[in-house]
Motif scaffolding. Structure first.
Motif, PDB file in Angstrom:
ATOM      1  N   GLN A   1     -10.566   7.777  -4.671  1.00 23.23           N
ATOM      2  CA  GLN A   1      -9.364   6.979  -4.432  1.00 23.23           C
ATOM      3  C   GLN A   1      -8.504   7.730  -3.427  1.00 23.23           C
ATOM      4  O   GLN A   1      -8.774   8.879  -3.096  1.00 23.23           O
ATOM      5  CB  GLN A   1      -8.571   6.791  -5.744  1.00 23.23           C
ATOM      6  N   TRP A   2      -7.427   7.072  -2.997  1.00 24.78           N
ATOM      7  CA  TRP A   2      -6.455   7.741  -2.151  1.00 24.78           C
ATOM      8  C   TRP A   2      -5.681   8.767  -2.988  1.00 24.78           C
ATOM      9  O   TRP A   2      -5.617   8.675  -4.221  1.00 24.78           O
ATOM     10  CB  TRP A   2      -5.480   6.735  -1.549  1.00 24.78           C
ATOM     11  N   ALA A   3      -5.063   9.719  -2.270  1.00 23.21           N
ATOM     12  CA  ALA A   3      -4.388  10.823  -2.942  1.00 23.21           C
ATOM     13  C   ALA A   3      -3.297  10.366  -3.910  1.00 23.21           C
ATOM     14  O   ALA A   3      -2.995  11.057  -4.881  1.00 23.21           O
ATOM     15  CB  ALA A   3      -3.780  11.763  -1.901  1.00 23.21           C
TER      16      ALA A   3
ATOM     17  N   ARG B   1     -13.176  -1.169  11.235  1.00 19.26           N
ATOM     18  CA  ARG B   1     -12.793  -0.842   9.857  1.00 19.26           C
ATOM     19  C   ARG B   1     -12.439   0.627   9.745  1.00 19.26           C
ATOM     20  O   ARG B   1     -13.193   1.499  10.146  1.00 19.26           O
ATOM     21  CB  ARG B   1     -13.901  -1.158   8.861  1.00 19.26           C
ATOM     22  N   ARG B   2     -11.291   0.859   9.173  1.00 24.51           N
ATOM     23  CA  ARG B   2     -10.851   2.216   8.904  1.00 24.51           C
ATOM     24  C   ARG B   2     -11.387   2.590   7.526  1.00 24.51           C
ATOM     25  O   ARG B   2     -11.380   1.760   6.627  1.00 24.51           O
ATOM     26  CB  ARG B   2      -9.323   2.235   8.876  1.00 24.51           C
ATOM     27  N   VAL B   3     -11.823   3.776   7.360  1.00 20.37           N
ATOM     28  CA  VAL B   3     -12.289   4.359   6.097  1.00 20.37           C
ATOM     29  C   VAL B   3     -12.927   3.416   5.087  1.00 20.37           C
ATOM     30  O   VAL B   3     -12.508   2.307   4.861  1.00 20.37           O
ATOM     31  CB  VAL B   3     -11.165   5.105   5.347  1.00 20.37           C
TER      32      VAL B   3
ATOM     33  N   SER C   1       3.130  12.263   2.710  1.00 20.44           N
ATOM     34  CA  SER C   1       2.343  11.512   3.693  1.00 20.44           C
ATOM     35  C   SER C   1       0.881  11.891   3.584  1.00 20.44           C
ATOM     36  O   SER C   1       0.540  13.039   3.304  1.00 20.44           O
ATOM     37  CB  SER C   1       2.818  11.775   5.124  1.00 20.44           C
ATOM     38  N   ASN C   2       0.036  10.908   3.787  1.00 21.67           N
ATOM     39  CA  ASN C   2      -1.374  11.186   4.028  1.00 21.67           C
ATOM     40  C   ASN C   2      -1.484  11.247   5.539  1.00 21.67           C
ATOM     41  O   ASN C   2      -1.368  10.220   6.207  1.00 21.67           O
ATOM     42  CB  ASN C   2      -2.260  10.056   3.508  1.00 21.67           C
ATOM     43  N   LEU C   3      -1.677  12.444   6.053  1.00 20.04           N
ATOM     44  CA  LEU C   3      -1.747  12.585   7.513  1.00 20.04           C
ATOM     45  C   LEU C   3      -3.064  11.990   7.980  1.00 20.04           C
ATOM     46  O   LEU C   3      -4.128  12.522   7.693  1.00 20.04           O
ATOM     47  CB  LEU C   3      -1.655  14.064   7.906  1.00 20.04           C
ATOM     48  N   GLU C   4      -3.002  10.864   8.635  1.00 24.35           N
ATOM     49  CA  GLU C   4      -4.213  10.176   9.070  1.00 24.35           C
ATOM     50  C   GLU C   4      -4.052   9.532  10.444  1.00 24.35           C
ATOM     51  O   GLU C   4      -5.022   9.179  11.076  1.00 24.35           O
ATOM     52  CB  GLU C   4      -4.613   9.112   8.042  1.00 24.35           C
ATOM     53  N   GLU C   5      -2.798   9.361  10.897  1.00 18.36           N
ATOM     54  CA  GLU C   5      -2.588   8.820  12.246  1.00 18.36           C
ATOM     55  C   GLU C   5      -2.677  10.004  13.189  1.00 18.36           C
ATOM     56  O   GLU C   5      -1.793  10.852  13.234  1.00 18.36           O
ATOM     57  CB  GLU C   5      -1.212   8.155  12.389  1.00 18.36           C
TER      58      GLU C   5
ATOM     59  N   TRP D   1       0.814  -1.227   0.000  1.00 20.97           N
ATOM     60  CA  TRP D   1       0.000   0.000   0.000  1.00 20.97           C
ATOM     61  C   TRP D   1       0.845   1.274   0.000  1.00 20.97           C
ATOM     62  O   TRP D   1       2.029   1.232  -0.297  1.00 20.97           O
ATOM     63  CB  TRP D   1      -1.009  -0.025   1.160  1.00 20.97           C
ATOM     64  N   GLY D   2       0.178   2.393   0.367  1.00 19.56           N
ATOM     65  CA  GLY D   2       0.894   3.664   0.422  1.00 19.56           C
ATOM     66  C   GLY D   2       1.280   4.182  -0.953  1.00 19.56           C
ATOM     67  O   GLY D   2       2.137   5.050  -1.081  1.00 19.56           O
ATOM     68  N   GLY D   3       0.634   3.658  -2.005  1.00 27.31           N
ATOM     69  CA  GLY D   3       0.879   4.184  -3.348  1.00 27.31           C
ATOM     70  C   GLY D   3       1.685   3.256  -4.240  1.00 27.31           C
ATOM     71  O   GLY D   3       1.786   3.492  -5.434  1.00 27.31           O
ATOM     72  N   VAL D   4       2.261   2.171  -3.680  1.00 29.33           N
ATOM     73  CA  VAL D   4       2.964   1.219  -4.538  1.00 29.33           C
ATOM     74  C   VAL D   4       1.975   0.713  -5.582  1.00 29.33           C
ATOM     75  O   VAL D   4       2.244   0.710  -6.785  1.00 29.33           O
ATOM     76  CB  VAL D   4       3.503   0.008  -3.739  1.00 29.33           C
ATOM     77  N   GLU D   5       0.812   0.312  -5.062  1.00 29.45           N
ATOM     78  CA  GLU D   5      -0.178  -0.282  -5.953  1.00 29.45           C
ATOM     79  C   GLU D   5      -0.705   0.760  -6.954  1.00 29.45           C
ATOM     80  O   GLU D   5      -0.862   0.458  -8.126  1.00 29.45           O
ATOM     81  CB  GLU D   5      -1.305  -0.935  -5.152  1.00 29.45           C
ATOM     82  N   TYR D   6      -0.935   1.994  -6.505  1.00 27.40           N
ATOM     83  CA  TYR D   6      -1.455   3.013  -7.436  1.00 27.40           C
ATOM     84  C   TYR D   6      -0.452   3.316  -8.544  1.00 27.40           C
ATOM     85  O   TYR D   6      -0.830   3.685  -9.637  1.00 27.40           O
ATOM     86  CB  TYR D   6      -1.817   4.303  -6.700  1.00 27.40           C
TER      87      TYR D   6
ATOM     88  N   ASP E   1       5.603   6.828  10.895  1.00 30.85           N
ATOM     89  CA  ASP E   1       6.905   7.342  10.458  1.00 30.85           C
ATOM     90  C   ASP E   1       6.799   8.029   9.095  1.00 30.85           C
ATOM     91  O   ASP E   1       7.607   8.909   8.770  1.00 30.85           O
ATOM     92  CB  ASP E   1       7.908   6.176  10.409  1.00 30.85           C
ATOM     93  N   ARG E   2       5.820   7.638   8.302  1.00 29.49           N
ATOM     94  CA  ARG E   2       5.621   8.303   7.007  1.00 29.49           C
ATOM     95  C   ARG E   2       5.423   9.804   7.228  1.00 29.49           C
ATOM     96  O   ARG E   2       5.997  10.645   6.527  1.00 29.49           O
ATOM     97  CB  ARG E   2       4.411   7.693   6.290  1.00 29.49           C
ATOM     98  N   THR E   3       4.598  10.128   8.229  1.00 31.35           N
ATOM     99  CA  THR E   3       4.334  11.542   8.508  1.00 31.35           C
ATOM    100  C   THR E   3       5.564  12.215   9.122  1.00 31.35           C
ATOM    101  O   THR E   3       5.940  13.319   8.730  1.00 31.35           O
ATOM    102  CB  THR E   3       3.114  11.676   9.440  1.00 31.35           C
TER     103      THR E   3
HETATM  104  C1  GLA Z   1      -2.645   2.899   2.957  1.00 30.78           C
HETATM  105  C2  GLA Z   1      -2.468   4.228   3.661  1.00 30.78           C
HETATM  106  C3  GLA Z   1      -3.250   5.320   2.950  1.00 30.78           C
HETATM  107  C4  GLA Z   1      -2.911   5.327   1.473  1.00 30.78           C
HETATM  108  C5  GLA Z   1      -3.188   3.982   0.906  1.00 30.78           C
HETATM  109  C6  GLA Z   1      -2.895   3.940  -0.562  1.00 30.78           C
HETATM  110  O1  GLA Z   1      -3.932   2.427   3.152  1.00 30.78           O
HETATM  111  O2  GLA Z   1      -2.884   4.160   4.997  1.00 30.78           O
HETATM  112  O3  GLA Z   1      -2.970   6.568   3.490  1.00 30.78           O
HETATM  113  O4  GLA Z   1      -1.562   5.661   1.322  1.00 30.78           O
HETATM  114  O5  GLA Z   1      -2.412   2.991   1.583  1.00 30.78           O
HETATM  115  O6  GLA Z   1      -3.353   2.745  -1.069  1.00 30.78           O
END
Ligand code: GLA
Length: 682
Positions: free
Chosen positions: A651-653, A546-548, A350-354, A128-133, A337-339
């Motif tokens: 979708q995510w950012a 479940r998150r989001v 970073s997607n600030l979410e924590e 995740w975190g954009g690898v897949e996107y 740590d991403r943030t």
């Molecule tokens: C994880 C992260 C999100 C986003 C997605 C992208 O779920 O928590 O902030 O980066 O990956 O798929």
């Protein structure tokens, strides 16, 4: 999404951060209270879909000079014009925030996940975190829709460049992009699409990553290839246009059949399904992709490096092949740590979410020397408590689990749970300040279909919760303060949650303590991030955090997850082994609403979702917990970051912000490339 929002300085927001959340507590059932005001948001510039990109041809095409010198001039690659499809996808520089870019530099991501391998269509995740996107390309694309004008809203073309409906509305013919190639030069065509459909989606031995099931595109839907670049869907319904959203990330994103077919058990009797799933591990050399960057290196627990795809089929309108960035890195660390790294400048995104990072991240971003920009979006993040409703053997429950599912199906039981939740305290335990809002469940506030008046909220009351438990037939028969099953044992519910992010464990601990106060024993069932998803998909849980949920943001994306429209579309209510599902009465109403939604007019859709939200929240279909905004943090050296990009919408950012068009001006470029002047596999 709100159309009119004002950017206010981050520093102004900090003033209110230290104050306690101004959330009212009530004692009688009501509509949900107003969320605290939260205005620090970026402003979106709305555009039409073809202002972003469209297919076409240009007189000449360009690429980084080093690619021509090192690869084309040496005969390792054909010239760029020959590597591009007949009609590449052309990104419009006029709507890019900073216009035409230049080549070079790296996006340094930090992620908390770990890649299982590249075989997402057989169920592996990439961390995740954009690898897949960055790697998955899908038939349609929805990330950028956050900035598309409401009256022109529809999924954008991608691997499918155009489509048309038959007159009777039962068939959808899609034209695939012609002459595009995988990153190893092999043609992309209908074989790849059919390989995904027949041998993954429709193969009951396989559950693709991304959540697609045989019902995602409608129960009974079929797909056939008419020729190398034409495919045709046949639906039971008339013009179910919503399926176009499902064809975007992550439910219709094929992989190269020329490389994978020889490993698939249907074509290779020596391989098991497990072997097939694992046949393309993260260190597999030269795995071909259609994405802007393709895997070049992987070091476990350290880093994934992707390099530009020399066959990428997208260009800017000056003819420059995209992406502008030559490399993308994913440092393998933790989500918080991403943030920390993005704020410090050692990471770029970073997607600030924590929530534990909110206050510090805001403080640092407000300083003039801060390396990164931080921009808040609307309240599109949320956590829910989901109940497993499977009563026909989904996930092979033992006797206790089965008893718990029957409790879950009892409205009085769910009312007890929701009434026993102190959402103000839950929110405060995540972060104090104006961020958190009470979330009864269903649609998220600040989104198009949300309606506050139809959002029913059962205010927190321990006494009332106990009364509901009693109404559900549960008594404390042995006087230990906890309710019992009829056989005398304490009721015991396992709460599945991820231990990968602090937020989930904070919530889980809070819920367990609150349930104990109403006399219900709940025990923690922690698993790592991948494990939670797998167990939820398999139905192996009583309750789950479940998150989001993307569907609660847009309704249009992941629509099928909003009710059990077929045996496998609901995340928490799937059929048992015999394919049957016992839909509860109120649930049937949600099914009817969502079925109508898919082909309804815009006006009617609004009405339908008012009903949906009312039925959902009145019946506590899931117990919402908290809603809050996220912020996008990107290093200041990057250009073409669309204004107001929300961290999550359709979708995510990482998809919405169109990384393939981001660039770093020559004078600001850094020396971060790990594999300069190389291309994966060449
Ligand atoms: C994880 C992260 C999100 C986003 C997605 C992208 O779920 O928590 O902030 O980066 O990956 O798929």
């Amino acid at each position: 999404m709100p159309k009119h929002v004002h950017a206010i300085p981050v520093a102004a927001l900090l003033v209110s951060v230290s104050g306690a959340a101004a959330l009212a507590q009530m004692v009688t059932p009501t509509v949900v209270p107003d969320p605290p005001k939260f205005e620090a948001r970026g402003e979106i510039s709305f555009v039409g879909p073809t202002d972003i990109y469209a297919f076409g041809t240009l007189a000449a095409y360009h690429e980084p000079a080093w690619v021509t010198e090192e690869f084309v001039n040496t005969g390792k690659l054909p010239p760029v014009a020959e590597r591009l499809p007949k009609e590449p996808l052309i990104f419009k520089t006029a709507t890019m925030k900073d216009g035409t870019g230049v080549y070079g530099d790296v996006m340094r991501h930090v992620i908390g996940g770990r890649p299982e391998g590249w075989n997402w269509i057989a169920g592996q995740n990439q961390g995740w975190g954009g690898v897949e996107y960055g790697m998955w390309e899908c038939l349609t694309r929805t990330g950028p829709l956050f900035e598309v004008r409401a009256d022109e809203l529809a999924p954008l073309p991608n691997l499918a460049k155009s489509w048309e409906w038959s007159e009777d509305g039962h068939q959808l013919t899609m034209h695939l992009i012609e002459g595009a190639k995988w990153s190893d030069g092999d043609p992309f065509d209908a074989d790849d699409v059919m390989f995904y459909w027949n041998d993954h989606l429709m193969d009951s031995n396989i559950a693709p990553q991304g959540g697609a099931t045989p019902d995602t595109f409608g129960v009974g839907t079929t797909l056939e290839a008419l020729d190398a670049y034409t495919i045709r869907f046949t639906f039971k319904d008339v013009r179910p246009e919503g399926v176009l959203y499902e064809m975007a990330f992550g439910k219709f994103c094929p992989l190269p059949s020329h490389v994978m077919k020889p490993q698939h058990p249907k074509y290779n009797a020596d391989n098991t399904y497990e072997e097939y799933k694992n046949a393309f591990p993260a260190d597999y050399k030269n795995f071909p992709g259609m994405g802007a960057w393709v895997p070049a290196a992987y070091r476990p627990d350290e880093i994934i490096v992707l390099r530009r795809n020399p066959y990428y089929w997208k260009v800017d309108d000056q003819g420059n092949q995209l992406p502008y960035l030559d490399e993308v890195q994913y440092k393998l660390s933790t989500w918080p740590d991403r943030t920390i790294q993005a704020v410090a400048g050692s990471g770029d995104w970073s997607n600030l979410e924590e929530t534990q990072n909110y206050v510090e991240a805001l403080r640092r971003a407000a300083e003039p020397t801060a390396p990164a920009r931080l921009e808040f979006g609307p309240r599109i993040l949320g956590y829910s408590l989901e109940f497993n409703y499977g009563s026909t053997g989904w996930g092979d429950p033992d006797e206790r689990q089965q008893a718990n599912r029957l409790l879950n199906r009892d409205l009085n039981f769910r009312k007890a749970v929701t009434t026993g939740l102190d959402r103000v305290l839950l929110g405060d335990s995540m972060v104090k300040g104006p961020f958190m809002a009470i979330y009864p469940g269903g649609l998220y506030p600040d989104t198009t279909y949300y309606n506050q008046d139809s959002t029913i909220y059962y205010p927190f009351s321990v006494e009332q919760a106990k009364a509901y438990l009693e109404a559900a037939g549960l008594k404390d028969s042995d006087g230990d303060g906890l309710v019992n099953y009829p056989d005398g044992a304490n009721v015991e519910i396992a709460l599945l949650a991820s231990n990968a992010a602090g937020t989930d464990t904070t919530l889980s601990d809070g819920i367990i303590a609150m349930m104990e106060k109403i006399g219900l024993r709940v025990i923690a069932d922690y698993t790592d991030g991948n494990g939670v998803e797998a167990r939820r998909d398999a139905g192996d849980f009583d309750w789950a955090i479940r998150r989001v949920e993307r569907a609660f943001n847009t309704v249009l994306q992941d629509t099928a997850s909003l009710a059990p429209l077929g045996p496998t579309t609901s995340p928490f209510h799937k059929a048992g082994p015999d394919g049957t599902i016992e839909v509860m009465d109120f649930e049937q109403k949600l099914v009817d609403i969502m079925n109508e939604f898919r082909s309804a007019t815009a006006e009617r859709r609004k009405e339908l979702m008012v009903d949906y939200q009312k039925i959902f929240t009145e019946n506590v279909y899931s117990a919402g917990l908290v809603n809050y905004p996220g912020a996008l943090i990107i290093n200041k050296r990057f250009r073409n970051v669309p204004a107001g990009t929300p961290i999550l919408s359709f979708q995510w950012a990482e998809d919405s912000a169109l990384r393939e068009q981001m660039y770093v001006p020559a004078e600001e470029q850094k020396d971060y490339e790990l594999f300069p002047k190389t291309l994966a596999g060449l």
